[in-house]
Design a protein around this motif. Structure first.
Motif, PDB file in Angstrom:
ATOM      1  N   CYS A 199     116.950  37.082 -64.309  1.00 20.64           N
ATOM      2  CA  CYS A 199     116.176  35.886 -64.648  1.00 20.64           C
ATOM      3  C   CYS A 199     117.047  35.022 -65.550  1.00 20.64           C
ATOM      4  CB  CYS A 199     114.887  36.267 -65.351  1.00 20.64           C
ATOM      5  SG  CYS A 199     113.961  34.857 -66.021  1.00 20.64           S
ATOM      6  N   GLN A 202     113.094  26.667 -68.508  1.00 18.34           N
ATOM      7  CA  GLN A 202     112.992  26.984 -67.084  1.00 18.34           C
ATOM      8  C   GLN A 202     113.517  28.400 -66.863  1.00 18.34           C
ATOM      9  OE1 GLN A 202     114.842  23.965 -68.007  1.00 18.34           O
ATOM     10  NE2 GLN A 202     112.787  23.079 -68.100  1.00 18.34           N
ATOM     11  N   SER A 219     109.006  36.175 -67.505  1.00 13.30           N
ATOM     12  CA  SER A 219     108.209  35.408 -68.448  1.00 13.30           C
ATOM     13  C   SER A 219     108.893  35.389 -69.809  1.00 13.30           C
ATOM     14  CB  SER A 219     106.819  36.023 -68.577  1.00 13.30           C
ATOM     15  OG  SER A 219     106.912  37.347 -69.059  1.00 13.30           O
ATOM     16  N   TYR A 234     107.631  38.557 -61.602  1.00 17.34           N
ATOM     17  CA  TYR A 234     107.756  37.309 -62.354  1.00 17.34           C
ATOM     18  C   TYR A 234     108.451  37.567 -63.686  1.00 17.34           C
ATOM     19  CZ  TYR A 234     104.109  35.634 -59.184  1.00 17.34           C
ATOM     20  OH  TYR A 234     103.378  35.282 -58.072  1.00 17.34           O
ATOM     21  N   TYR A 267     106.131  30.687 -70.766  1.00 12.80           N
ATOM     22  CA  TYR A 267     106.951  30.191 -69.645  1.00 12.80           C
ATOM     23  C   TYR A 267     107.019  31.255 -68.556  1.00 12.80           C
ATOM     24  CZ  TYR A 267     108.412  27.197 -73.486  1.00 12.80           C
ATOM     25  OH  TYR A 267     108.419  26.350 -74.557  1.00 12.80           O
ATOM     26  N   TRP A 268     107.073  30.760 -67.315  1.00 18.40           N
ATOM     27  CA  TRP A 268     107.076  31.652 -66.146  1.00 18.40           C
ATOM     28  C   TRP A 268     108.079  31.179 -65.108  1.00 18.40           C
ATOM     29  CZ3 TRP A 268     104.317  36.125 -65.866  1.00 18.40           C
ATOM     30  CH2 TRP A 268     103.342  36.326 -66.841  1.00 18.40           C
ATOM     31  N   GLY A 269     108.691  32.138 -64.423  1.00 24.12           N
ATOM     32  CA  GLY A 269     109.484  31.816 -63.259  1.00 24.12           C
ATOM     33  C   GLY A 269     108.599  31.707 -62.031  1.00 24.12           C
ATOM     34  N   GLN A 270     109.220  31.429 -60.902  1.00 19.29           N
ATOM     35  CA  GLN A 270     108.455  31.220 -59.662  1.00 19.29           C
ATOM     36  C   GLN A 270     108.151  32.525 -58.944  1.00 19.29           C
ATOM     37  OE1 GLN A 270     111.693  30.952 -59.903  1.00 19.29           O
ATOM     38  NE2 GLN A 270     112.497  32.013 -58.115  1.00 19.29           N
ATOM     39  N   GLY A 271     108.820  33.600 -59.336  1.00 17.01           N
ATOM     40  CA  GLY A 271     108.575  34.899 -58.732  1.00 17.01           C
ATOM     41  C   GLY A 271     109.586  35.243 -57.651  1.00 17.01           C
ATOM     42  N   THR A 272     109.823  36.534 -57.491  1.00  8.51           N
ATOM     43  CA  THR A 272     110.695  37.021 -56.433  1.00  8.51           C
ATOM     44  C   THR A 272     110.050  38.242 -55.792  1.00  8.51           C
ATOM     45  OG1 THR A 272     112.971  37.712 -55.896  1.00  8.51           O
ATOM     46  CG2 THR A 272     112.094  38.488 -57.992  1.00  8.51           C
ATOM     47  N   VAL A 330     114.423  31.214 -63.765  1.00 11.74           N
ATOM     48  CA  VAL A 330     114.675  31.361 -62.333  1.00 11.74           C
ATOM     49  C   VAL A 330     115.061  32.803 -62.039  1.00 11.74           C
ATOM     50  CG1 VAL A 330     116.047  30.623 -60.367  1.00 11.74           C
ATOM     51  CG2 VAL A 330     115.431  28.963 -62.145  1.00 11.74           C
TER      52      VAL A 330
END
Length: 123
Positions: free
Chosen positions: A22, A3, A96, A94, A112-117, A5
């Motif tokens: 991240c 995960q 990654s 993002y 894998y990727w975060g949700q973005g900011t 974030v």
């Protein structure tokens, strides 16, 4: 599973700075190369900067000399220091990560990727 974030986005004036973070959790052994991508409105996702587990970096030409990517493997955290920000840097950023050791420009080759900011730079 991994995960990611992101945090640290926001609104800043042109010429200002932001630092994105991240935090990675889960199976840390599944993470080798990591990167920051961004997607501006109406544009495709593009690589901003990437870094290997050993610290080798590469940057998009548009951010060279202004952005710095780094990682703290002990803290499982990736960073992006952004200086001299321009309105054209406005985008969703993002985090990654991929299992493979080497970095790549291709988004689909990250696992894998975060949700973005959101980063917004005003003129």
């Amino acid at each position: 599973q991994v995960q990611l974030v992101e945090s640290g986005g926001g609104l800043v004036q042109a010429g200002g700075s932001l630092r994105l973070s991240c935090a990675a959790s889960g199976n840390r052994f599944a993470i080798n190369a990591m990167g920051w991508f961004r997607r501006a409105p109406g544009k495709q996702r593009e690589l901003v900067a990437a870094i290997t587990n050993g610290g080798r970096t590469n940057y998009a030409d548009s951010v060279k000399g202004r952005f710095t990517i780094s990682r703290d493997n002990a803290k499982n955290t990736l960073y992006l220091q952004m200086n001299s920000l321009k309105p054209e840097d406005t985008a969703v950023y993002y985090c990654s990560a991929r299992v493979v050791v080497s970095t790549t420009l291709v988004p689909n080759e990250y696992d894998y990727w975060g949700q973005g900011t959101q980063v917004t730079v005003s003129s």
